[in-house]
Motif scaffolding. Structure first.
Motif, PDB file in Angstrom:
ATOM      1  N   ILE A 447     -67.930  39.630 -19.481  1.00 38.19           N
ATOM      2  CA  ILE A 447     -67.746  38.951 -20.767  1.00 38.19           C
ATOM      3  C   ILE A 447     -69.117  38.862 -21.435  1.00 38.19           C
ATOM      4  N   GLU A 448     -69.312  39.662 -22.495  1.00 39.54           N
ATOM      5  CA  GLU A 448     -70.644  39.889 -23.054  1.00 39.54           C
ATOM      6  C   GLU A 448     -70.732  39.449 -24.506  1.00 39.54           C
ATOM      7  N   GLY A 449     -71.800  38.762 -24.880  1.00 38.79           N
ATOM      8  CA  GLY A 449     -72.093  38.624 -26.303  1.00 38.79           C
ATOM      9  C   GLY A 449     -72.457  40.012 -26.830  1.00 38.79           C
ATOM     10  N   ASP A 450     -72.305  40.210 -28.146  1.00 42.43           N
ATOM     11  CA  ASP A 450     -72.586  41.568 -28.652  1.00 42.43           C
ATOM     12  C   ASP A 450     -74.076  41.885 -28.554  1.00 42.43           C
ATOM     13  N   LEU A 475     -67.684  40.145 -27.020  1.00 46.06           N
ATOM     14  CA  LEU A 475     -67.293  39.097 -27.981  1.00 46.06           C
ATOM     15  C   LEU A 475     -68.160  39.300 -29.213  1.00 46.06           C
ATOM     16  N   ASN A 476     -67.620  40.071 -30.155  1.00 51.83           N
ATOM     17  CA  ASN A 476     -68.407  40.629 -31.246  1.00 51.83           C
ATOM     18  C   ASN A 476     -68.370  39.723 -32.479  1.00 51.83           C
ATOM     19  N   ASN A 477     -69.346  38.793 -32.540  1.00 52.13           N
ATOM     20  CA  ASN A 477     -69.429  37.933 -33.743  1.00 52.13           C
ATOM     21  C   ASN A 477     -70.484  38.440 -34.705  1.00 52.13           C
ATOM     22  N   GLY A 478     -70.948  39.680 -34.461  1.00 47.91           N
ATOM     23  CA  GLY A 478     -71.821  40.329 -35.434  1.00 47.91           C
ATOM     24  C   GLY A 478     -73.232  39.795 -35.466  1.00 47.91           C
ATOM     25  N   GLY A 479     -73.652  39.155 -34.359  1.00 49.69           N
ATOM     26  CA  GLY A 479     -75.037  38.675 -34.418  1.00 49.69           C
ATOM     27  C   GLY A 479     -75.502  37.996 -33.164  1.00 49.69           C
ATOM     28  N   ILE A 480     -76.796  37.735 -33.128  1.00 44.04           N
ATOM     29  CA  ILE A 480     -77.394  36.908 -32.075  1.00 44.04           C
ATOM     30  C   ILE A 480     -77.037  35.478 -32.446  1.00 44.04           C
ATOM     31  N   TYR A 481     -76.165  34.863 -31.679  1.00 39.96           N
ATOM     32  CA  TYR A 481     -75.667  33.499 -31.896  1.00 39.96           C
ATOM     33  C   TYR A 481     -74.538  33.455 -32.932  1.00 39.96           C
ATOM     34  N   PRO A 500     -71.991  44.213 -38.326  1.00 39.39           N
ATOM     35  CA  PRO A 500     -70.785  43.380 -38.303  1.00 39.39           C
ATOM     36  C   PRO A 500     -69.527  44.142 -37.899  1.00 39.39           C
ATOM     37  N   SER A 501     -69.501  45.466 -38.179  1.00 39.68           N
ATOM     38  CA  SER A 501     -68.245  46.179 -37.857  1.00 39.68           C
ATOM     39  C   SER A 501     -68.457  47.151 -36.696  1.00 39.68           C
ATOM     40  N   ALA A 502     -69.420  46.817 -35.844  1.00 41.34           N
ATOM     41  CA  ALA A 502     -69.712  47.726 -34.722  1.00 41.34           C
ATOM     42  C   ALA A 502     -68.450  47.934 -33.886  1.00 41.34           C
ATOM     43  N   ARG A 503     -68.268  49.171 -33.410  1.00 40.30           N
ATOM     44  CA  ARG A 503     -67.106  49.490 -32.580  1.00 40.30           C
ATOM     45  C   ARG A 503     -67.599  49.878 -31.173  1.00 40.30           C
ATOM     46  N   TYR A 504     -67.879  48.858 -30.379  1.00 40.43           N
ATOM     47  CA  TYR A 504     -68.422  49.096 -29.033  1.00 40.43           C
ATOM     48  C   TYR A 504     -67.390  49.790 -28.151  1.00 40.43           C
ATOM     49  N   ASP A 505     -66.126  49.637 -28.474  1.00 34.92           N
ATOM     50  CA  ASP A 505     -65.066  50.270 -27.683  1.00 34.92           C
ATOM     51  C   ASP A 505     -65.206  51.797 -27.688  1.00 34.92           C
ATOM     52  N   GLN A 506     -65.732  52.326 -28.813  1.00 36.86           N
ATOM     53  CA  GLN A 506     -65.840  53.791 -28.901  1.00 36.86           C
ATOM     54  C   GLN A 506     -66.929  54.339 -27.976  1.00 36.86           C
ATOM     55  N   LEU A 507     -67.820  53.447 -27.537  1.00 40.97           N
ATOM     56  CA  LEU A 507     -68.855  53.877 -26.585  1.00 40.97           C
ATOM     57  C   LEU A 507     -68.179  54.320 -25.281  1.00 40.97           C
ATOM     58  N   ALA A 508     -67.165  53.573 -24.863  1.00 42.93           N
ATOM     59  CA  ALA A 508     -66.465  53.944 -23.624  1.00 42.93           C
ATOM     60  C   ALA A 508     -65.786  55.296 -23.788  1.00 42.93           C
ATOM     61  N   GLU A 509     -65.180  55.464 -24.950  1.00 47.04           N
ATOM     62  CA  GLU A 509     -64.446  56.722 -25.204  1.00 47.04           C
ATOM     63  C   GLU A 509     -65.408  57.904 -25.185  1.00 47.04           C
ATOM     64  N   ALA A 510     -66.648  57.662 -25.595  1.00 53.53           N
ATOM     65  CA  ALA A 510     -67.646  58.746 -25.615  1.00 53.53           C
ATOM     66  C   ALA A 510     -67.904  59.271 -24.208  1.00 53.53           C
ATOM     67  N   PHE A 511     -67.635  58.435 -23.186  1.00 54.28           N
ATOM     68  CA  PHE A 511     -67.979  58.841 -21.804  1.00 54.28           C
ATOM     69  C   PHE A 511     -66.737  58.942 -20.924  1.00 54.28           C
ATOM     70  N   ASN A 541     -63.614  45.842 -27.630  1.00 54.44           N
ATOM     71  CA  ASN A 541     -64.393  45.305 -28.754  1.00 54.44           C
ATOM     72  C   ASN A 541     -63.557  44.185 -29.366  1.00 54.44           C
ATOM     73  N   CYS A 542     -63.981  42.961 -29.150  1.00 57.96           N
ATOM     74  CA  CYS A 542     -63.171  41.786 -29.487  1.00 57.96           C
ATOM     75  C   CYS A 542     -63.777  41.110 -30.724  1.00 57.96           C
ATOM     76  N   VAL A 543     -63.121  41.239 -31.865  1.00 57.10           N
ATOM     77  CA  VAL A 543     -63.678  40.704 -33.115  1.00 57.10           C
ATOM     78  C   VAL A 543     -63.617  39.180 -33.100  1.00 57.10           C
ATOM     79  N   ILE A 544     -64.792  38.562 -33.291  1.00 57.13           N
ATOM     80  CA  ILE A 544     -64.915  37.106 -33.301  1.00 57.13           C
ATOM     81  C   ILE A 544     -65.415  36.676 -34.674  1.00 57.13           C
TER      82      ILE A 544
END
Ligand code: TPW
Ligand code: MG
Length: 567
Positions: A447-450, A475-481, A500-511, A541-544
């Motif tokens: 469980i990771e902050g973005d 937990l993607n709230n688009g920032g530090i804190y 703000p609209s980063a798609r970290y989920d696509q990183l997994a798909e890349a590999f 990628n969980c939009v917060i």
């Protein structure tokens, strides 16, 4: 090659692997390069696991987590100078956390380094490491490699565990040695962490202090989890009826739902306890240094600690018990008479009422129907899925992502939670997750902050390369804190801003992993269930809500209090 007549030869590279195998080390985490690549190859050839990372810091964090989880030192392998320095953060963090690990690093030719002649990756690594780790050793002669490894194993494990640096110059690694002499030089450490019991005087003093209590509180530190002392601690707590408070990586030593847990009434328990029994927990910043008003001015402390110099560091210790946790807590549990402590039932009742009120408030926050998700509603969904997979190892880092998850996600077994620890280090996440999966074979939920995720995000490729059952929830709230901090100089982004609209989920798909992009608790639940069913690498990628966080989470008060700007 060996001629017919010549005795078979070994060398430093073979010997360091022989020494690790002789001491029960079966896995090495690292990044290869000059002069250690063949160490990894030989390790694999000897049947060890070598786990190759993208950054040495993550490899080091993995070794530290392996030490915490496995009861023997984790081993990290780094190249000279920059690789060594990258790994050193993890070895220093392991030392702060008291996790047993060994960082083995190649180093450049001493003859060139010591004359500062500008050698390849020139750095005095031993001198650099020494102030930051539990101990640092260099092996100059190939016949001493076995001794060096043995010293590193015992030092990492004994007393207060920690990070040990072992420096192997390229000349040592390459030096030949007769195979029979090499075999004789290997040392298998006997009983690396000997039992240490306390004297009868010390025990009686502690019994007297504890039995004088009306409002006792047991604080369980991660040292209990690390020492595998859960059985004796459970016996002590349940035999005496004392309420207990687990520190974050001690959650699960007794199940969080245990009737004697006062975690949900933490502040009241700390403020009103008149005798505090510290078990493998230091009175450091995480416990407000034991100071009032957080703690009662007249509270008395009993401390079970393996490192004598820790005692009195923040509060006078009325009953010091210096020894290993399994031995000493066992002595204490036996010495305390059933019913010997007359705990104020009214206090226990007030604690339970307070805890129940707080739990009800939290339940309402978890169930709130809000969009976009906030930390509570997202983690409420995680909580329900986690309850269906109790063996999961949870990795957690961030600020709000850490604080909310620590309170919302209960643990029922020891050594199932790994987080930022004593130093509050970002970047531990994916290294810890790799080691948790490799060492236990259990499913891992990170469980990771973005922002926190970004420190080790490239290790998603490592996780995918080894096909590990690691699900990473960003937990993607688009920032530090938080993600809505205004910029002081538009169009520059605010210092705390992330995409703000980063798609970290696509990183997994890349590999070759699975990626899920979710915006509601229902979608998050489905993604987690799918990831568990697959048992393979996944990133969610969980939009917060960008406004959901607070600066520095629960520890905002540690930021400089700026009198000038307040004026
Ligand atoms: C090696 C290191 N560098 C910086 C920092 C300082 C910090 C503490 S917490 C944090 C990340 C907070 O953002 P995140 O998105 O992860 O979490 P959230 O609050 O939910 O938005 C940073 C950068 C630390 N502790 N360690
Ligand atoms: Mg964030």
């Amino acid at each position: 090659t060996v001629s017919e007549t010549q005795a078979p030869l070994s060398d430093g590279i073979e010997l360091v692997v022989d020494a690790l195998v002789a001491n029960g080390i079966d896995t090495v985490y690292g990044v290869v390069g000059i002069p250690v690549t063949d160490v990894a190859r030989v390790a694999q050839a000897r049947g060890m696991r070598y786990i190759g990372f993208r950054h040495e810091q993550s490899a080091g964090h993995a070794a530290a987590a392996a030490g915490f989880l496995g009861g023997r030192p984790g081993v990290c392998l780094t190249v000279s100078a920059p690789g060594f320095l990258n790994g050193l953060v993890a070895t220093a963090n392991a030392t702060t956390n008291c996790f047993p690990m060994i960082q083995i690093s190649g180093s450049s030719d001493r003859a060139v380094v010591d004359l500062q002649r500008g050698g390849y990756e020139e750095l005095d690594q031993l001198a650099t490491a020494r102030p930051l780790v539990k101990a640092a050793f260099r092996v100059e002669r190939v016949e001493d490699v076995g001794l060096g490894v043995a010293r590193a194993v015992r030092t990492a494990m004994s007393g207060r565990p920690g990070g040990v640096y072992l420096d192997l110059p390229s000349t040592t690694l390459g030096a030949a040695i007769a195979a029979d002499e090499a075999a004789r030089s290997v040392i298998t450490v006997v009983d690396p962490a000997p039992r240490q019991l306390v004297s009868l005087d010390a025990l009686n003093r502690a019994v007297e202090v504890i039995e004088s209590a009306r409002r006792p509180l047991v604080v369980i530190g991660k040292g209990v989890a690390q020492a595998r002392a859960e059985h004796v601690v459970t016996e002590l707590v349940e035999r005496t009826g004392m309420p207990f408070l687990p520190m974050s990586m001690a959650k699960g030593v007794l199940p969080d739902g245990h009737p004697q847990s006062v975690a949900a009434a933490r502040s009241m328990a700390i403020a009103e306890a008149d005798v505090v029994v510290l078990l493998g927990a230091r009175l450091n910043w995480l416990l407000g240094h034991g100071r009032s008003p957080q703690w009662a001015e007249d509270a008395r402390f009993v401390q079970v600690e393996v490192e004598p110099e820790e005692l009195d560091s923040n509060r006078p210790i009325a009953a010091p018990l210096v020894g290993d946790l399994v031995s000493v807590v066992g002595q204490l549990a036996t010495a305390l008479r059933p019913g010997g402590i007359r705990i104020d039932q009214g206090w226990l009742d007030r604690l339970s009422e307070h805890a129940a009120r707080n739990a009800a408030k939290m339940a309402a926050r978890l169930a709130a129907d809000v969009s976009p998700m906030n930390f509570s509603t997202a983690l409420g969904a995680v909580r329900d899925v986690l309850a269906a997979h109790p063996g999961t190892i949870l990795v957690n880092e961030g600020a709000n992502a850490l604080d909310f998850a620590r309170d919302i996600l209960p643990m029922t077994m020891p050594r199932r939670r790994l987080d930022c620890g004593t130093w509050g280090v970002m970047g531990v996440g994916l290294g810890y997750a790799v080691a948790a999966a490799v060492e236990t074979g259990l499913p891992v939920l990170a469980i990771e902050g973005d922002s926190a995720f970004g420190f080790s995000g490239m290790e998603v490729e490592t996780i995918c390369r080894y096909g590990l059952p690691v699900t990473t929830v960003v937990l993607n709230n688009g920032g530090i804190y938080r993600g809505d901090d205004p910029s002081q100089a538009p169009p520059q982004p605010a210092p705390t801003a992330l995409s703000p609209s980063a798609r970290y989920d696509q990183l997994a798909e890349a590999f070759g992993g699975s990626g899920y992009h979710v915006e509601t608790p229902t979608e998050l639940t489905k993604a987690l269930e799918a990831a568990y069913a697959e048992g393979r690498p996944a990133v969610v990628n969980c939009v917060i809500d960008p406004t959901a966080g607070t600066e520095s989470g629960h520890i905002g008060g540690l930021n400089p209090q700026r009198a000038a700007s307040a004026a």
